[in-house]
Design a protein around this motif. Structure first.
Motif: not given
Ligand SMILES: NC(=O)c1ccc[n+]([C@@H]2O[C@H](COP(=O)([O-])OP(=O)(O)OC[C@H]3O[C@@H](n4cnc5c(N)ncnc54)[C@H](O)[C@@H]3O)[C@@H](O)[C@H]2O)c1
Length: 322
Positions: A14, A17, A28, A38, A42, A45-46, A49-51
């Protein structure tokens, strides 16, 4: 530029990232939230920038991973997904061995499948191996060329065995596919957000136990085991700079070479928490290595000299005093 971070919802992943996004990457994250959270990612992410919640240890997920590789076209894959946390190596060694080896194998099979479908596919894989592969080091500080080994009668080495198998998979299958790779042997990393339960790591565990009133502090063995701890942002910055360099197809130690005993560490933490240092000694854990310290000459020859955050300052940041 695009990057995939496997295990990106975990502790190091994290931070990695977040730093990659700050440096302009679209990322990703692949993680099954086994130990990752998560809430760690959290806010990152947008639409760029994906999970993806994906269990990489499952063979049936290789097709999905290959699809994601071809959609994302990552210049870099930071491969950090694994079961980590020393107590797991003792409690569920077969799962640790099988899961961790399979996660890396399946990633490499997904890369092979992506390459089969699209021959121009290219990426650079940065694989998080571990200092545990040096076993009880035969010489110190450990150099990348030193012997690596596992002791099959020590269940703790289930983790090191999977890391070594992973080193082979990453090197051999990447080279077969014409992909670039770097293996990093991480020495103890610490920082805020690290899990402090018995399935976490020593520094947050000591802090958690002491703040919950466990005093005197219990330690395994006589507390004379030596470790070297690297603050997480130092680890992440050095990792990214090494990845972005032209270096490829090599193994590097990554860590802070300042050594400290577990007793000294406990003393420091207790002093910072305004407690008089007092210990209880538990029986030694089988296969627990007595010393671990990286020779960092090789990484610094590539990324240049670095100033590391001291353990004192790092602990203060963990204790919220900075
Ligand atoms: N923290 C350290 O001091 C240290 C030292 C040496 C090596 N490493 C390695 O660095 C990496 C990151 O370590 P960390 O401390 O951040 O650990 P972590 O447990 O916080 O991160 C690992 C992540 O992998 C995920 N994961 C586990 N099984 C998975 C699966 N089947 N599919 C997808 N994701 C899965 C977890 O949910 C977690 O988010 C690990 O590979 C670890 O072995 C860490």
């Amino acid at each position: 530029m695009n990057a995939i971070i496997t295990g990106g919802a975990g502790f190091i992943g994290s931070y990695l990232s977040k730093e990659l996004i700050q440096r302009g990457f679209n990322i990703a994250i692949w993680d099954n939230l086994f130990r990752g959270k998560y809430s760690n990612i959290k806010e990152l992410l947008d639409e760029n920038n994906l999970f993806f919640n994906i269990d990489m240890s499952k063979y049936e997920n290789i097709g999905q991973m290959a699809d994601l590789l071809l959609t994302n076209e990552p210049e870099y894959i930071f491969h950090y997904a694994a079961i980590n946390g020393t107590q797991y190596f003792y409690d569920i060694p077969a799962t640790v061995l099988e899961t961790n080896a399979n996660i890396t194998y399946n990633l490499m099979l997904a890369l092979r499948e992506a390459k089969r479908r699209q021959n121009t596919f290219h990426t650079k894989i940065i694989y998080a191996s571990s200092s545990e592969v040096y076993g009880e080091p035969l010489s110190l500080p450990s150099k990348e060329t030193d012997i690596t080994y596992v002791v099959t009668s020590h269940i703790r080495d289930s983790y090191a065995a999977a890391k070594l198998i992973g080193e082979f998979y990453v090197k051999l299958i990447s080279e077969e596919l014409g992909l670039e790779w770097i293996t990093l042997r991480l020495f103890n990393v610490y920082g805020p957000k690290m899990i402090g339960t018995k399935y976490g790591q020593v520094i947050p565990e000591f802090i958690k136990r002491l703040s919950e009133g466990e005093y005197p502090l219990s330690v395994y063995g006589n507390g004379e085991h030596m470790r070297s701890f690297c603050y997480v942002t130092d680890n992440v910055n050095n990792t990214i700079e090494l990845a972005l360099s032209s270096t490829k197809n090599e193994i590097f130690n990554i860590g802070n070479d300042h050594e400290i005993s577990i007793l000294e560490l406990g003393t420091l933490i207790m002093e910072k928490m305004q407690l008089t240092p007092k210990f209880i000694f538990l029986p030694e854990r089988e296969g627990d290595h007595k010393r671990r310290c990286p020779d960092t000459t090789k990484i610094h020859a590539v990324i240049g000299p670095r100033k590391y955050i001291s353990l004192e300052d790092g602990l203060e940041m963990m204790l919220g005093k900075h």
